[in-house]
Design a protein around this motif. Structure first.
Motif: not given
Length: 352
Positions: A71-73, A86-89, A101-102, A110-111
């Motif tokens: 989870m991120f905000d 590629d499913g990494t991000k 992008v997570f 990071q923004q």
């Protein structure tokens, strides 16, 4: 051209009425309305964007049960999520005017983008083998492309109006804007708008989905309608629109917003979901409804197929379609609906 097929009625069910008994609830759902859902193209991960300013990522087990993975905000409601090829991000766009992008592998976010107003839509638009490029569409009436290794956009495209919906299947990128404008871009020339057209629907665009073969797109509106549009003018005879997500009793009709449209990744058929709390499967080529489902208990605010097309995730919650008071107790849920292949396979065209 407007067509009516398979619209909802209040009379009894039929053989095309589906069953919700096998649907599984996602554990630890968001605290507020879900604005967007997206499955990874490489694994059984589901990302959910919410008005509680968070993005949640769930792992879907073979049993259909879910585990919260991350989870991120943001600093404001999150309106859009999308996965890299590629499913990494996972990318997210927010009312706070930023996109993040997570990274699934590192667990860090990071923004990566900024606009002058809310970012309504995000889409990774890289082609096979290229570096990840993120497209962001904003209420500031621009589309911007971002190389994740740089802090400034690599290109900005001025749009006719605010962005309300966006989708891409390479090389097609379609942006639904305010005032019914639709901007079509060929990603071989990403800084040029190939064509601006008007939505054939008379009311605000809610969602857009590109055909899996990139030859056209479907869009839905707040007034219970869906339109099928081909990009090439030579195929314009195949364009049509139809009414859906309406409850018809005699000569009266309750009309609902269609909040989501998504194509099946294998068969090219599609699903719509709306404020009436129902979802339907359709075949655009035979112009038939394949399956209709009963009310799930509240407005459906977002929906998506997984990579294999055997799960249809849908979220219910407040959509404010009836104002504040009637909606303020609506709980937020995400449900996983199993999709047998026979429900989504195209049907033979009807003979006239």
């Amino acid at each position: 051209m407007s067509t009516v097929f398979g619209h909802t009625t209040s009379s009894g069910g039929s053989s095309t009425t589906g069953d919700l008994q096998q649907d599984i609830m996602v554990q630890q759902p968001p605290d507020d309305t879900v604005s967007d859902l997206a499955f990874s193209p490489q694994a059984e991960f589901l990302a959910a964007a919410s008005w509680d300013s968070k993005v949640r990522i769930y792992e879907v087990q073979p049993t259909g049960q879910t585990i919260g993975k991350a989870m991120f905000d943001h600093q404001g409601p999150v309106l859009s999520v999308h996965w890299s090829r590629d499913g990494t991000k996972v990318a997210s766009g927010s009312v706070d005017k930023s996109a993040k992008v997570f990274d699934i592998q590192t667990g860090q976010n990071q923004q990566v983008a900024a606009h002058d107003d809310a970012i309504r839509c995000v889409r990774f638009v890289e082609s096979m083998g290229s570096a990840p490029i993120l497209a962001t569409g904003s209420w500031d009436k621009t589309l911007r492309y971002w190389d994740l290794r740089q802090s400034t956009p690599i290109a900005t495209v001025s749009l006719p109006e605010r962005v309300y919906a966006m989708d891409s299947v390479h090389p097609l990128l379609v942006v639904g804007c305010a005032e019914r404008n639709v901007a079509i871009i060929n990603l071989s020339e990403p800084t040029k708008i190939f064509k601006v057209t008007m939505s054939p629907l008379k009311f605000q665009t809610r969602s857009i989905a590109c055909f899996p073969n990139s030859e056209g797109y479907a869009l839905v509106s707040v007034e219970g309608r869906c339109a099928i549009q081909y990009v090439d003018d030579k195929n314009s005879s195949q364009n049509f629109s139809f009414r859906c997500h309406r409850n018809i009793v005699g000569s009266n009709a309750d009309v609902y917003s269609v909040n989501s449209i998504a194509f099946h990744p294998q068969y090219g058929t599609f699903a719509t979901a709306g404020s009436d709390g129902t979802f339907n499967y359709w075949d655009k080529d035979s112009r038939q409804r394949l399956k209709g489902y009963p009310n799930v208990g509240g407005p459906i605010t977002a929906a998506a197929f997984n990579r294999n097309g055997n799960i249809y995730a849908y979220a219910t919650g407040n959509d404010w379609s009836k104002g504040y008071v009637p909606n303020n107790q609506q709980p937020t849920k995400i449900m996983l609906h199993p999709v047998p292949p026979e429900e989504m396979k195209p049907k033979p065209k009807k003979t006239r």
